[in-house]
Design a protein around this motif. Structure first.
Motif, PDB file in Angstrom:
ATOM      1  N   THR A  22      31.580 -39.130  30.580  1.00 49.02           N
ATOM      2  CA  THR A  22      32.827 -39.140  29.814  1.00 49.02           C
ATOM      3  C   THR A  22      32.933 -37.950  28.885  1.00 49.02           C
ATOM      4  OG1 THR A  22      32.618 -41.511  29.845  1.00 49.02           O
ATOM      5  CG2 THR A  22      34.300 -40.609  28.435  1.00 49.02           C
ATOM      6  N   THR A  32      37.811 -45.663  29.188  1.00 51.11           N
ATOM      7  CA  THR A  32      37.247 -45.192  27.936  1.00 51.11           C
ATOM      8  C   THR A  32      38.244 -45.358  26.799  1.00 51.11           C
ATOM      9  OG1 THR A  32      36.197 -43.507  29.270  1.00 51.11           O
ATOM     10  CG2 THR A  32      36.067 -43.243  26.904  1.00 51.11           C
ATOM     11  N   THR A  36      38.289 -49.653  24.259  1.00 50.88           N
ATOM     12  CA  THR A  36      37.373 -49.374  23.167  1.00 50.88           C
ATOM     13  C   THR A  36      37.915 -49.792  21.806  1.00 50.88           C
ATOM     14  OG1 THR A  36      38.227 -47.140  23.224  1.00 50.88           O
ATOM     15  CG2 THR A  36      36.098 -47.500  24.239  1.00 50.88           C
ATOM     16  N   ALA A  42      34.126 -53.217  25.105  1.00 53.56           N
ATOM     17  CA  ALA A  42      33.508 -51.984  25.590  1.00 53.56           C
ATOM     18  C   ALA A  42      32.198 -52.295  26.297  1.00 53.56           C
ATOM     19  CB  ALA A  42      33.281 -51.019  24.436  1.00 53.56           C
ATOM     20  N   PHE A 142      27.678 -43.632  30.347  1.00 51.56           N
ATOM     21  CA  PHE A 142      29.009 -44.225  30.143  1.00 51.56           C
ATOM     22  C   PHE A 142      28.961 -45.208  28.982  1.00 51.56           C
ATOM     23  CE2 PHE A 142      32.417 -47.228  31.678  1.00 51.56           C
ATOM     24  CZ  PHE A 142      33.462 -46.347  31.459  1.00 51.56           C
ATOM     25  N   ALA A 145      28.917 -43.316  25.750  1.00 53.23           N
ATOM     26  CA  ALA A 145      30.249 -42.795  25.435  1.00 53.23           C
ATOM     27  C   ALA A 145      31.161 -43.904  24.934  1.00 53.23           C
ATOM     28  CB  ALA A 145      30.848 -42.139  26.672  1.00 53.23           C
ATOM     29  N   LEU A 146      31.146 -45.054  25.611  1.00 54.00           N
ATOM     30  CA  LEU A 146      32.024 -46.157  25.193  1.00 54.00           C
ATOM     31  C   LEU A 146      31.657 -46.627  23.795  1.00 54.00           C
ATOM     32  CD1 LEU A 146      32.589 -48.487  28.265  1.00 54.00           C
ATOM     33  CD2 LEU A 146      34.112 -46.837  27.263  1.00 54.00           C
ATOM     34  N   LEU A 187      38.742 -40.129  20.433  1.00 52.45           N
ATOM     35  CA  LEU A 187      38.092 -39.426  21.538  1.00 52.45           C
ATOM     36  C   LEU A 187      38.241 -37.913  21.365  1.00 52.45           C
ATOM     37  CD1 LEU A 187      36.535 -39.486  24.136  1.00 52.45           C
ATOM     38  CD2 LEU A 187      38.639 -39.706  25.388  1.00 52.45           C
TER      39      LEU A 187
END
Lengths: 205, 232
Positions: A22, A32, A36, A42, A142, A145-146, A187
């Protein structure tokens, strides 16, 4: 057919930070951003995606000598769709509330580019062991990132983590953080931070 | 009048209020990837609208006649196989696989059809067509339609083809609106001094966040329209 390419260990490590799906490759943006607004959805999403990714990558790797090159994308997608159906039915049966919260984003795992890109890059070229390590590494990446997006969003947006109160009651909830704009802004800033940090590290070396 | 009002509410909700990109986050990949130039972005928006309507038509047909609990075609076939049975046949477990198959094949057919009969149009958005297969906006529209066809508890609430197509076409138009606005802003950004770490996807996402805030301003427009048209 000789098989060359990164070893299982390299694949595993690459997935977590250096080639984070991501934050570095900008794949799979849809879940994503969408799931979230809390840590719990998530985590569920990361779990479901990990299940599908691991199964699909291993199955593709097992079938790699049978697949005709021009049909491979179709085979990948149908494999993924099968596992997504299993994951979706499982969530509906055992976690009905979470399934309602995630809504259409569970079936949308089918078109999550992370999975199809791993099948294409790793699963269809290397053996089962490497494919498994790659899928586990990417799933962890992943998950990282989440979490990095959902923790600030839930903390600032409602003052809680996993539904437990963390910040004092007096905390004024940043309403925008749990709404769609908050996802884009968080993000964007996290990507900026990742770019800044890696540029700084590259400059030092 | 009430019928038109219903369609219009679905259209406004899909295109503006619950914009596919800025509210549901589907179709983010082309939104970030193909939004550098306005004409490219517009081409992508048109291609998505085109494919989304075809996929919506096919998936509505499948869901309505085959892939829902007690669907007419499956029930008919089951009655032939096992006469006297009263079981409710539910093939909705196949829906996801069929949808993705429908999307992939309709993209292929659209591509072949355009190449054969409309070469200029094919040149204009041929390059976007393969990308569209993995565009979540299309699958999302199919899933929304499925929710209203297979998931409806009251038979009177089941969406007809008219509503399904309205949702799909206006969802596509909403996508086109969002991606074109974004491309316009990004063309202007080229002349700005963006901090280095933010360049590329970072600033795009921040701009998208501000755009999403602007689109949140449309919340409640559907209720207002409803009172205006129906005079309630």
């Amino acid at each position: 057919m000789t098989e060359t390419g990164p070893s299982a260990y390299e694949r595993f490590i690459n997935g977590i930070i250096p080639e984070n799906p991501t934050l570095r490759q900008l794949l799979g943006m849809c879940p994503t951003l969408a799931v979230t607004n809390g840590v719990k959805p998530a985590l569920t999403m990361a779990g479901a995606t990990a299940f599908v990714l691991i199964c699909a990558n291993v199955i593709t790797s097992l079938m790699r000598k049978l697949i005709k090159p021009h049909l491979r994308i179709l085979v990948f997608t149908l494999t993924i769709a099968t596992f997504v159906t299993i994951a979706d039915r499982f969530l509906q049966a055992f976690m009905p509330e979470m399934s309602k919260v995630l809504g259409p984003y569970v079936p949308l795992i089918i078109v999550n580019c992370i999975i199809i890109s791993r099948c294409e890059i790793c699963g269809s070229k290397q053996g089962v062991k490497v494919a498994l390590a790659d899928a586990v590494g990417m799933s962890l990446g992943f998950l990282v990132a989440l979490l990095s997006i959902s923790i600030p969003r839930e903390l600032l947006g409602s003052g809680t983590l996993l539904g437990l109160r963390v910040l004092p009651e007096a905390w004024p909830n940043w309403g925008v953080q749990v709404l769609p704009p908050g996802a884009f802004l968080t993000l964007g800033l996290i990507l900026a931070f990742v770019n800044w940090y890696s540029a700084r590290r590259a400059a030092k070396v | 009048m009430e019928y038109l009002a219903q369609l219009m509410l679905i259209a406004v909700a899909a295109a503006i209020i619950n914009n596919f990109v800025l509210h549901y986050f589907v179709g983010i990949c082309p939104f970030i990837g193909v939004s550098r130039k306005v004409d490219m972005a517009f081409g992508m928006g048109c291609a998505v609208t085109f494919v989304i309507s075809i996929a919506a038509f096919l998936s509505w047909t499948f869901t309505y006649f085959i892939g829902r609990p007690g669907a007419p075609l499956t029930t008919f076939i089951w009655r032939q196989v096992a006469p006297g049975s009263t079981a409710v046949i539910d093939l909705s477990i196949l829906n996801y696989i069929i949808f993705i198959f429908v999307i992939a094949s309709s993209v292929q057919f659209v591509e072949m059809y355009l190449r054969r009969f409309f070469p200029p149009l094919f040149k204009a958005f041929g390059i976007f067509l393969p990308l569209i297969t993995t565009n979540c906006a299309i699958l999302f529209a199919c899933l929304e339609i499925m929710k209203h066809v297979a998931g409806a508890s009251d038979p009177a609430q089941i969406w007809g083809l008219d509503k399904a197509l309205t949702l799909a076409i206006f969802g596509g138009i909403g996508f086109a609106i969002a991606i074109t606005i974004m491309a316009g802003i990004r063309e202007e950004l080229d002349g700005c001094d963006v901090p280095k770490p933010l360049r590329g996807a970072g600033i795009t996402l921040l701009v998208a966040g501000i755009l999403a805030m602007a689109f949140m301003g449309f919340t409640g427009v559907d209720r207002g329209l409803e009172t205006l048209i129906l005079g309630k």
